[in-house]
Design a protein around this motif. Structure first.
Motif, mmCIF file in Angstrom:
data_model
loop_
_atom_site.group_PDB
_atom_site.id
_atom_site.type_symbol
_atom_site.label_atom_id
_atom_site.label_comp_id
_atom_site.label_asym_id
_atom_site.label_seq_id
_atom_site.Cartn_x
_atom_site.Cartn_y
_atom_site.Cartn_z
ATOM 1 N N GLN A 1 37.585 48.295 33.900
ATOM 2 C CA GLN A 1 36.761 48.303 35.100
ATOM 3 C C GLN A 1 36.048 49.654 35.212
ATOM 4 O O GLN A 1 35.508 50.159 34.242
ATOM 5 C CB GLN A 1 37.622 47.989 36.318
ATOM 6 C CG GLN A 1 36.866 47.306 37.447
ATOM 7 C CD GLN A 1 37.775 46.960 38.604
ATOM 8 O OE1 GLN A 1 38.663 47.720 38.976
ATOM 9 N NE2 GLN A 1 37.567 45.787 39.184
ATOM 10 N N THR B 1 47.177 51.198 34.126
ATOM 11 C CA THR B 1 47.738 51.102 35.473
ATOM 12 C C THR B 1 48.465 49.768 35.569
ATOM 13 O O THR B 1 48.649 49.073 34.567
ATOM 14 C CB THR B 1 46.625 51.160 36.542
ATOM 15 O OG1 THR B 1 45.849 49.959 36.475
ATOM 16 C CG2 THR B 1 45.709 52.362 36.317
ATOM 17 N N ASP B 2 48.836 49.379 36.808
ATOM 18 C CA ASP B 2 49.482 48.088 36.995
ATOM 19 C C ASP B 2 48.496 47.012 37.461
ATOM 20 O O ASP B 2 48.903 45.910 37.804
ATOM 21 C CB ASP B 2 50.631 48.204 37.999
ATOM 22 C CG ASP B 2 50.149 48.612 39.390
ATOM 23 O OD1 ASP B 2 48.964 49.003 39.522
ATOM 24 O OD2 ASP B 2 50.963 48.558 40.336
ATOM 25 N N ARG B 3 47.186 47.315 37.455
ATOM 26 C CA ARG B 3 46.208 46.316 37.893
ATOM 27 C C ARG B 3 46.118 45.176 36.891
ATOM 28 O O ARG B 3 46.423 45.347 35.704
ATOM 29 C CB ARG B 3 44.825 46.940 38.119
ATOM 30 C CG ARG B 3 44.060 47.270 36.854
ATOM 31 C CD ARG B 3 42.642 47.750 37.179
ATOM 32 N NE ARG B 3 41.812 46.669 37.694
ATOM 33 C CZ ARG B 3 41.061 45.881 36.916
ATOM 34 N NH1 ARG B 3 41.047 46.040 35.613
ATOM 35 N NH2 ARG B 3 40.331 44.931 37.442
ATOM 36 N N ARG B 4 45.719 44.042 37.375
ATOM 37 C CA ARG B 4 45.546 42.874 36.512
ATOM 38 C C ARG B 4 44.076 42.757 36.108
ATOM 39 O O ARG B 4 43.179 42.985 36.930
ATOM 40 C CB ARG B 4 46.007 41.587 37.212
ATOM 41 C CG ARG B 4 47.495 41.599 37.528
ATOM 42 C CD ARG B 4 47.958 40.300 38.156
ATOM 43 N NE ARG B 4 49.372 40.375 38.510
ATOM 44 C CZ ARG B 4 50.374 40.095 37.682
ATOM 45 N NH1 ARG B 4 50.094 39.697 36.437
ATOM 46 N NH2 ARG B 4 51.629 40.196 38.078
ATOM 47 N N TYR B 5 43.863 42.417 34.872
ATOM 48 C CA TYR B 5 42.489 42.254 34.387
ATOM 49 C C TYR B 5 41.799 41.112 35.133
ATOM 50 O O TYR B 5 42.445 40.133 35.531
ATOM 51 C CB TYR B 5 42.475 41.962 32.889
ATOM 52 C CG TYR B 5 42.972 43.109 32.040
ATOM 53 C CD1 TYR B 5 42.216 44.268 31.895
ATOM 54 C CD2 TYR B 5 44.199 43.028 31.383
ATOM 55 C CE1 TYR B 5 42.676 45.323 31.119
ATOM 56 C CE2 TYR B 5 44.669 44.075 30.608
ATOM 57 C CZ TYR B 5 43.908 45.224 30.482
ATOM 58 O OH TYR B 5 44.362 46.265 29.718
ATOM 59 N N GLU B 6 40.484 41.255 35.291
ATOM 60 C CA GLU B 6 39.688 40.244 35.974
ATOM 61 C C GLU B 6 38.528 39.804 35.101
ATOM 62 O O GLU B 6 38.167 40.483 34.133
ATOM 63 C CB GLU B 6 39.146 40.820 37.292
ATOM 64 C CG GLU B 6 40.225 41.278 38.262
ATOM 65 C CD GLU B 6 39.633 41.972 39.479
ATOM 66 O OE1 GLU B 6 38.381 42.103 39.545
ATOM 67 O OE2 GLU B 6 40.416 42.385 40.363
ATOM 68 N N ASP C 1 35.649 42.090 33.391
ATOM 69 C CA ASP C 1 36.117 43.451 33.123
ATOM 70 C C ASP C 1 35.621 43.923 31.765
ATOM 71 O O ASP C 1 35.513 43.144 30.814
ATOM 72 C CB ASP C 1 37.654 43.497 33.107
ATOM 73 C CG ASP C 1 38.244 43.802 34.469
ATOM 74 O OD1 ASP C 1 37.469 43.944 35.427
ATOM 75 O OD2 ASP C 1 39.482 43.884 34.564
ATOM 76 N N ARG D 1 48.541 42.132 33.352
ATOM 77 C CA ARG D 1 48.584 43.519 33.806
ATOM 78 C C ARG D 1 48.268 44.479 32.659
ATOM 79 O O ARG D 1 48.658 44.237 31.507
ATOM 80 C CB ARG D 1 49.964 43.852 34.375
ATOM 81 C CG ARG D 1 50.339 43.094 35.636
ATOM 82 C CD ARG D 1 51.641 43.631 36.218
ATOM 83 N NE ARG D 1 52.725 43.599 35.248
ATOM 84 C CZ ARG D 1 53.914 44.183 35.445
ATOM 85 N NH1 ARG D 1 54.147 44.843 36.563
ATOM 86 N NH2 ARG D 1 54.852 44.098 34.519
ATOM 87 N N GLU D 2 47.584 45.559 32.984
ATOM 88 C CA GLU D 2 47.256 46.569 31.977
ATOM 89 C C GLU D 2 48.525 47.104 31.319
ATOM 90 O O GLU D 2 48.569 47.314 30.103
ATOM 91 C CB GLU D 2 46.476 47.726 32.609
ATOM 92 C CG GLU D 2 45.066 47.374 33.031
ATOM 93 C CD GLU D 2 44.330 48.571 33.607
ATOM 94 O OE1 GLU D 2 44.972 49.614 33.846
ATOM 95 O OE2 GLU D 2 43.108 48.477 33.807
#
Length: 760
Positions: free
Chosen positions: A238, A249-254, A257, A205-206
């Motif tokens: 992203q 944010t709470d997004r997870r890296y992919e 990216d 997560r970021e």
């Protein structure tokens, strides 16, 4: 103030545990008062927490409420005014005596019927300065419109004026102790960046990455204690990476990216910012090209930083390099840094941009940030740089490139890939060398684009079957006759591709190169045809035939250098002085891609080829052909052949890193010259492509030159004959194979031909 022998760091402290001695604070106050006198100020009211810290040492998270340091022309100490509960903190963190530390009434905190600024007005009246000229930091973050209006009403006889950045300008030139703190802050920044790169990965997560970075910033490194920076880590990923100044944010890296990272180390409020861009996977060609351009521009800007240069002169060096790669940037390149409190670590003084004519002096420190936010991609590279007496010193220490982090799975499958990432670890700390280590991803698309560009200007060079040698060696030998190009060597490809890639306005300024001959001839020839002014730096002992050709082309020739490396340095100096574009002889993406078109022609002309033998010096020809051929035919063996007397690439491959070698006189004079002090591309391409290497002696080179002349009447220079020499000397296992030997050039002196024919 020295580093301890055990690696931990002694924190330099003055009296009362302050970062500096009392005499230093008095010196600062005297400097500010001298500036006040020049501006006719009787009083200066300082509200910027950075300036308060600079003058008094006060360090507390109290700037969310009104507070001030007041300098009176008639007083030998400043006065600190703040909230009562912060008053004791002022006694702990400033050099001021008790009479110069006062708190305002607690009832004034967030009150509608009163304001803390009234205490400042009261002090001014007590000092009988309320009829004088009072300077205010009108543009400071923590000076409100309400505070100004109430101060105007409370001091009706005073002339209130904007002091602008009076104290900020006194802070611009740093002392040795200040630079010590900045160096330590840079170590913290570099360590925090390493944690960021290690932490960020697909699935993370970021916000967790941000937490790891902040921990590293506070925890410090090597005994250095970190402080809270003025700005939180900026780590957008992203599509958010297309914007500046976003956090997390709470997004997870992919996978794939792109993450922009901007952070700072902070030690005793002194900041050393650092920015990089991380790609979680193979970067696109567009992003990689942007990374190369920003990297080249940042290097150029840092190289321009020196006493006597102007702020706009540094930005111009960046802009020229950026335009050379087809990009433009309107916003500033950087700014002065040092002491900082939220929300900013900039000093609000010098900006590296067009129109800022400030002359740089030793002790100035800049955050030089090559930030580009385009419609479809964003990228950041930055360093903290101090101006020294002789040039500049890069304080931050992290690989300066677009950073690539591939997953183990993608790394395993990338052995013979169609795009090869060239990434060389290195973080130079001072400027005074030619450029800096960089990285760049070159793909087959770059070579295809070069072939399209060049096809309008010349046809493919021929291939010639060498039947006599084929029978002798038990192989099918074909010669790729680059010596039959109209400039007499393969060099026209890279030189022309580079020049055609330049924006028109950049090309019109002119180009410059350094060369032992063939590359210089190629640049001169095509510059003349394209109407581009050109200059060539050559070693004093350059061959007579090549020198005559250069003179015939009417190019400006510089022969001040004793050898190739000196000619390269001379070239960079002249380019910088005259704002010319350097056309490197080998270590450049456009040049490599241009030479790679030979590989594409070989595959088209000899589709069943099994082995390609290529002369090698700096590696532009070898890496270009290897890149093009192995992208389409990974089964082909590509072999680089050099001279024993010019073994730079061979020795570097053996050592696993670029090395400096001793060279001797050789018939293959075009192969002289090392890989360059800061080789960026060719060595890593040759290494990563796993290209085979061989060497030949002077006798073997002479034998091959004589054979070509005797059997086919072909005049070939020594560098062009090394591939054939390797075959004749049984250096390569080619029995029964379809072999293409690249004959790279024909530019040889008549005297040398006569000697060879006599068997000398």
């Amino acid at each position: 103030m020295a580093e301890s022998s055990a690696g931990s760091v002694a924190q330099p402290m003055g009296e009362r545990g302050l970062p500096f001695e009392e005499d230093e604070y008095r010196r600062r106050c005297a400097s500010v008062k001298a500036s006040m006198e020049r501006r006719g100020l009787d009083v200066l009211i300082v509200v910027d927490p950075s300036n308060m810290f600079y003058l008094t040492g006060y360090d507390g998270w109290s700037f969310y409420l009104p507070q001030a340091v007041v300098l009176l022309a008639t007083d030998d100490q400043p006065h600190w005014i703040g909230r009562p509960q912060d008053q004791y903190g002022a006694t702990l963190t400033t050099w001021l005596d008790a009479d110069h530390i006062r708190g305002y009434s607690e009832r004034l905190v967030h009150a509608r019927d009163g304001h803390p600024i009234s205490s400042v007005a009261a002090l001014v009246r007590e000092a009988r300065a309320d009829s004088g000229r009072i300077g205010l930091e009108m543009d400071a973050h923590y000076f409100t419109a309400r505070a100004f209006e109430l101060l105007r009403l409370a001091l009706p006889k005073a002339e209130l004026v904007d002091s602008e950045e009076l104290v900020n300008w006194c802070r611009v030139i740093k002392t040795a102790p200040e630079i010590t703190y900045l160096r330590r802050a840079a170590k913290v920044a570099s360590a925090a960046m390493a944690v960021a790169i290690e932490t960020i990965a697909p699935g993370v997560r970021e916000c967790d990455a941000a937490g790891a970075i902040v921990r590293a910033q506070y925890q410090g490194v090597d005994g250095i204690v970190g402080d809270y920076p003025a700005i939180v880590p900026l780590i957008p990923s992203q599509e958010r990476a297309l914007a500046a100044h976003l956090t997390w944010t709470d997004r997870r890296y992919e996978e794939d990216d792109v993450v922009n990272l901007e952070l700072s180390g902070c030690v005793h409020r002194y900041h050393a910012p650092l920015a990089r861009t991380l790609c979680l996977g193979r970067p696109s060609n567009d992003l990689d090209r942007l990374g190369h351009a920003v990297q080249e521009g940042l290097d150029a800007a840092i190289a321009a930083i020196r006493p006597g240069e102007t702020a706009e002169g540094v930005e111009a060096a960046w802009r020229v390099a950026l335009e050379r790669n087809g990009y433009t940037k309107e916003s500033r390149l950087g700014y002065s840094v040092g002491v900082g409190y939220p929300p900013d670590w900039g000093e609000h003084t010098i900006s590296l941009r067009s129109g800022d004519t400030t002359v740089l002096e030793a002790g100035m420190v800049f955050h030089v940030i090559g930030g580009m936010w385009l419609q479809d991609q964003g990228l950041e590279l930055s360093e903290t740089v101090v101006v020294t007496e002789r040039g500049s010193e890069v304080l931050t220490n992290f690989k300066r490139s677009l950073l690539v982090k591939e997953s183990p799975m993608s790394q395993t499958s990338a052995t013979r890939r169609d795009e090869v990432m060239v990434a060389q670890q290195g973080a130079p700390t001072s400027v005074g060398q030619r450029g800096h280590q960089q990285s760049h991803a070159l793909g087959i698309a770059d070579v295809d684009a070069a072939r399209t560009r060049l096809s309008s200007f010349s046809s493919p060079t021929p291939v010639v079957a060498f039947d006599e040698l084929s029978r002798r060696l038990g192989a099918q030998v074909v010669l790729k006759m680059e010596s039959m190009s109209d400039v007499g060597s393969f060099k026209w490809r890279g030189a022309l591709n580079k020049m055609l890639s330049l924006p028109d306005e950049v090309a019109k300024r002119g180009v410059i190169t350094f060369s032992t001959g063939n590359h210089g001839v190629a640049v001169a020839e095509w510059a003349k045809r394209l109407g581009i002014p050109a200059q060539v730096c050559v070693p004093r002992d350059v061959g007579g035939a090549k020198l005559r050709r250069l003179r015939e082309l009417g190019v400006t020739i510089d022969m001040e250098s004793p050898d190739q490396e000196s000619a390269a340095m001379r070239c960079d100096q002249l380019a910088q002085a005259s704002v010319l574009t350097v056309i490197p002889p080998f270590d450049d993406p456009d040049v490599i891609a241009g030479q790679g078109t030979i590989g594409l022609e070989i595959l088209a002309q000899v589709p069943d080829v099994e082995v390609i033998v290529v002369p090698v010096s700096g590696g532009g020809l070898l890496s270009g052909i290897g890149l093009a051929v192995l992208a389409r035919r990974p089964d082909v063996r590509v072999i680089g052949v050099g001279a024993h007397n010019a073994p730079a690439m061979y020795a570097s491959v053996q050592a696993g890193r670029p090395v400096v070698v001793d060279e001797s006189t050789t018939l293959a004079d075009s192969l002289r010259g090392g890989l360059g002090a800061a080789n960026r591309y060719t060595f890593n391409l040759v290494k990563d492509l796993k290209i085979e290497m061989a060497q030949v002696s002077e006798i073997e080179i002479a034998t091959a030159m004589r054979l070509l002349f005797a059997e086919s009447g072909l005049v070939v220079e020594g560098a062009g004959a090394v591939g054939l020499a390797a075959l004749l000397g049984a250096k390569l296992d080619i029995a029964g194979k379809r072999v293409v030997v690249v004959v790279s050039g024909r530019n040889v002196d008549n005297d040398q031909i006569s000697d060879l024919l006599r068997g000398a």
